[in-house]
Design a protein around this motif. Sequence first.
Motif, PDB file in Angstrom:
ATOM      1  N   GLN A 215      48.223  54.976  52.434  1.00 59.89           N
ATOM      2  CA  GLN A 215      48.491  53.609  51.717  1.00 59.89           C
ATOM      3  C   GLN A 215      49.625  53.122  52.254  1.00 59.89           C
ATOM      4  O   GLN A 215      50.023  51.905  52.075  1.00 59.89           O
ATOM      5  N   ILE A 216      50.458  53.752  53.040  1.00 59.42           N
ATOM      6  CA  ILE A 216      51.551  52.976  53.735  1.00 59.42           C
ATOM      7  C   ILE A 216      51.256  52.666  55.169  1.00 59.42           C
ATOM      8  O   ILE A 216      51.071  53.390  56.154  1.00 59.42           O
ATOM      9  N   TYR A 217      51.225  51.365  55.352  1.00 57.91           N
ATOM     10  CA  TYR A 217      50.741  50.579  56.677  1.00 57.91           C
ATOM     11  C   TYR A 217      52.088  50.374  57.601  1.00 57.91           C
ATOM     12  O   TYR A 217      52.762  49.766  56.944  1.00 57.91           O
ATOM     13  N   ARG A 218      51.836  50.457  58.741  1.00 60.20           N
ATOM     14  CA  ARG A 218      52.822  50.367  59.783  1.00 60.20           C
ATOM     15  C   ARG A 218      52.490  48.982  60.615  1.00 60.20           C
ATOM     16  O   ARG A 218      51.503  48.301  60.311  1.00 60.20           O
ATOM     17  N   GLN A 219      53.354  48.354  61.289  1.00 59.99           N
ATOM     18  CA  GLN A 219      52.954  46.972  62.058  1.00 59.99           C
ATOM     19  C   GLN A 219      52.191  47.395  62.962  1.00 59.99           C
ATOM     20  O   GLN A 219      51.576  46.054  63.386  1.00 59.99           O
ATOM     21  N   ASN A 220      51.747  48.164  63.588  1.00 63.66           N
ATOM     22  CA  ASN A 220      50.793  48.726  64.736  1.00 63.66           C
ATOM     23  C   ASN A 220      49.551  48.423  64.141  1.00 63.66           C
ATOM     24  O   ASN A 220      49.248  48.945  63.169  1.00 63.66           O
TER      25      ASN A 220
ATOM     26  N   ALA B  23      49.458  58.227  57.719  1.00 62.28           N
ATOM     27  CA  ALA B  23      48.694  59.304  58.110  1.00 62.28           C
ATOM     28  C   ALA B  23      48.232  59.364  59.058  1.00 62.28           C
ATOM     29  O   ALA B  23      48.196  60.398  59.968  1.00 62.28           O
ATOM     30  N   GLU B  24      47.533  58.201  59.728  1.00 60.26           N
ATOM     31  CA  GLU B  24      47.089  58.063  61.085  1.00 60.26           C
ATOM     32  C   GLU B  24      47.956  58.272  62.281  1.00 60.26           C
ATOM     33  O   GLU B  24      47.657  59.169  63.081  1.00 60.26           O
ATOM     34  N   HIS B  25      49.016  57.850  61.748  1.00 59.43           N
ATOM     35  CA  HIS B  25      50.193  57.974  62.873  1.00 59.43           C
ATOM     36  C   HIS B  25      50.708  59.231  63.043  1.00 59.43           C
ATOM     37  O   HIS B  25      50.924  60.006  64.188  1.00 59.43           O
ATOM     38  N   SER B  26      50.812  60.003  61.856  1.00 63.48           N
ATOM     39  CA  SER B  26      51.114  61.513  61.749  1.00 63.48           C
ATOM     40  C   SER B  26      50.396  62.383  62.649  1.00 63.48           C
ATOM     41  O   SER B  26      50.588  63.112  63.471  1.00 63.48           O
ATOM     42  N   TRP B  27      49.359  62.123  62.132  1.00 63.54           N
ATOM     43  CA  TRP B  27      47.949  63.007  62.942  1.00 63.54           C
ATOM     44  C   TRP B  27      47.979  62.554  64.328  1.00 63.54           C
ATOM     45  O   TRP B  27      47.926  63.542  65.300  1.00 63.54           O
ATOM     46  N   HIS B  28      47.892  61.324  64.818  1.00 61.87           N
ATOM     47  CA  HIS B  28      47.980  61.213  66.107  1.00 61.87           C
ATOM     48  C   HIS B  28      49.229  61.807  66.995  1.00 61.87           C
ATOM     49  O   HIS B  28      49.097  62.244  68.061  1.00 61.87           O
ATOM     50  N   LEU B  29      50.466  61.666  66.247  1.00 62.41           N
ATOM     51  CA  LEU B  29      51.535  62.616  66.880  1.00 62.41           C
ATOM     52  C   LEU B  29      51.491  63.740  67.023  1.00 62.41           C
ATOM     53  O   LEU B  29      51.840  64.419  67.978  1.00 62.41           O
TER      54      LEU B  29
ATOM     55  N   HIS C 290      56.330  73.930  66.119  1.00 63.06           N
ATOM     56  CA  HIS C 290      57.539  73.444  65.269  1.00 63.06           C
ATOM     57  C   HIS C 290      57.485  71.785  65.456  1.00 63.06           C
ATOM     58  O   HIS C 290      57.711  71.228  64.389  1.00 63.06           O
ATOM     59  N   VAL C 291      57.146  71.479  66.588  1.00 70.46           N
ATOM     60  CA  VAL C 291      56.991  70.111  66.821  1.00 70.46           C
ATOM     61  C   VAL C 291      55.928  69.379  66.158  1.00 70.46           C
ATOM     62  O   VAL C 291      55.978  68.305  65.511  1.00 70.46           O
ATOM     63  N   VAL C 292      54.982  70.037  65.903  1.00 75.09           N
ATOM     64  CA  VAL C 292      53.772  69.544  65.086  1.00 75.09           C
ATOM     65  C   VAL C 292      54.283  69.527  63.541  1.00 75.09           C
ATOM     66  O   VAL C 292      53.959  68.156  62.941  1.00 75.09           O
ATOM     67  N   LYS C 293      55.052  70.371  63.124  1.00 74.29           N
ATOM     68  CA  LYS C 293      55.652  70.301  61.835  1.00 74.29           C
ATOM     69  C   LYS C 293      56.423  69.075  61.628  1.00 74.29           C
ATOM     70  O   LYS C 293      56.319  68.359  60.691  1.00 74.29           O
ATOM     71  N   LEU C 294      57.432  68.884  62.569  1.00 74.34           N
ATOM     72  CA  LEU C 294      58.357  67.779  62.383  1.00 74.34           C
ATOM     73  C   LEU C 294      57.485  66.545  62.569  1.00 74.34           C
ATOM     74  O   LEU C 294      57.992  65.739  61.700  1.00 74.34           O
ATOM     75  N   VAL C 295      56.532  66.183  63.547  1.00 73.11           N
ATOM     76  CA  VAL C 295      55.872  65.018  63.372  1.00 73.11           C
ATOM     77  C   VAL C 295      54.921  64.839  62.019  1.00 73.11           C
ATOM     78  O   VAL C 295      54.904  63.538  61.842  1.00 73.11           O
ATOM     79  N   LEU C 296      54.600  65.947  61.422  1.00 75.26           N
ATOM     80  CA  LEU C 296      53.750  65.847  60.261  1.00 75.26           C
ATOM     81  C   LEU C 296      54.625  65.616  59.215  1.00 75.26           C
ATOM     82  O   LEU C 296      53.923  64.810  58.092  1.00 75.26           O
ATOM     83  N   ILE C 297      55.772  65.896  59.023  1.00 78.19           N
ATOM     84  CA  ILE C 297      56.844  66.043  58.013  1.00 78.19           C
ATOM     85  C   ILE C 297      57.650  64.577  58.017  1.00 78.19           C
ATOM     86  O   ILE C 297      57.794  64.156  57.045  1.00 78.19           O
TER      87      ILE C 297
ATOM     88  N   LEU D  37      57.900  61.318  71.108  1.00 80.25           N
ATOM     89  CA  LEU D  37      56.495  61.006  70.906  1.00 80.25           C
ATOM     90  C   LEU D  37      56.396  59.905  69.760  1.00 80.25           C
ATOM     91  O   LEU D  37      55.511  59.151  69.859  1.00 80.25           O
ATOM     92  N   ASP D  38      57.115  59.975  68.947  1.00 83.84           N
ATOM     93  CA  ASP D  38      57.291  58.996  67.713  1.00 83.84           C
ATOM     94  C   ASP D  38      57.540  57.701  68.220  1.00 83.84           C
ATOM     95  O   ASP D  38      57.201  56.613  67.700  1.00 83.84           O
ATOM     96  N   ARG D  39      58.316  57.596  69.351  1.00 83.79           N
ATOM     97  CA  ARG D  39      58.453  56.331  69.904  1.00 83.79           C
ATOM     98  C   ARG D  39      57.675  55.741  70.941  1.00 83.79           C
ATOM     99  O   ARG D  39      57.271  54.508  71.315  1.00 83.79           O
ATOM    100  N   PHE D  40      57.024  56.894  71.537  1.00 82.33           N
ATOM    101  CA  PHE D  40      55.980  56.429  72.625  1.00 82.33           C
ATOM    102  C   PHE D  40      54.790  55.981  72.027  1.00 82.33           C
ATOM    103  O   PHE D  40      53.936  55.171  72.686  1.00 82.33           O
ATOM    104  N   GLN D  41      54.291  56.458  70.953  1.00 87.55           N
ATOM    105  CA  GLN D  41      52.898  56.106  70.266  1.00 87.55           C
ATOM    106  C   GLN D  41      52.679  54.901  70.128  1.00 87.55           C
ATOM    107  O   GLN D  41      51.790  54.292  70.435  1.00 87.55           O
TER     108      GLN D  41
END
Length: 197
Positions: free
Chosen positions: A21-26, A38-44, A64-71, A137-141
């Motif tokens: 329910q948290i919407y981003r600007q993109n 949630a979509e952003h985290s899955w994509h990352l 470990h990277v996957v954990k970081l981007v999901l959390i 990745l969080d900035r590239f996506q």
Amino acid sequence: MNNERFQKQLEFIIEIDKLKQIYRQNLVIGTRRHENDAEHSWHLAMMAILLSEYAAEQNVDVLHVVKLVLIHDLVEIDAGDTFAYDEKGYEDKADREQKAAERIFNILPPDQAEELMKLWCEFEAMETPEAGFAASLDRFQPLLLNYNTGGHTWKKPGVVSEKVHKRIEPARTRAPQIWEYATDLIETAVAKGMLKP
């Protein structure tokens, strides 16, 4: 099942459903709909799996990277999404997110709460190879989404190519090939009129 640990884990799982329910600007590519966290985290997470070979550290721990981007964005359930180019919003972002992390992660049993808090802090600090790559990745996506939606959020007041370059800067050392590709995209976006110079 009458197990207190399991009940706490389920409570956390139900709580984090709010991330949808948290919407981003993109915008989501090919639509006029805003992406949710949630979509952003899955994509990352998918990007981490597929693009790990471009991390500067060749033996980066992909799980470990996957954990970081999901959390990392779970705190936005309470703190909200702060637009990357909102200078005013960044003034109290750290405080809002710290309070959110303490509340949300502490729903879990203590050992898991501590693990997630450590992962969140690691992502924020961007000091480990995994956190630096995750942040890249969080900035590239969003850059990819912007480029493929005609520069949607780049058209907001105050967004210029210099700020977009600065935003992707962590990738310069953590994922140099991704950084190079991103800077080319930025220059192309300027040339196409999607982004102010």
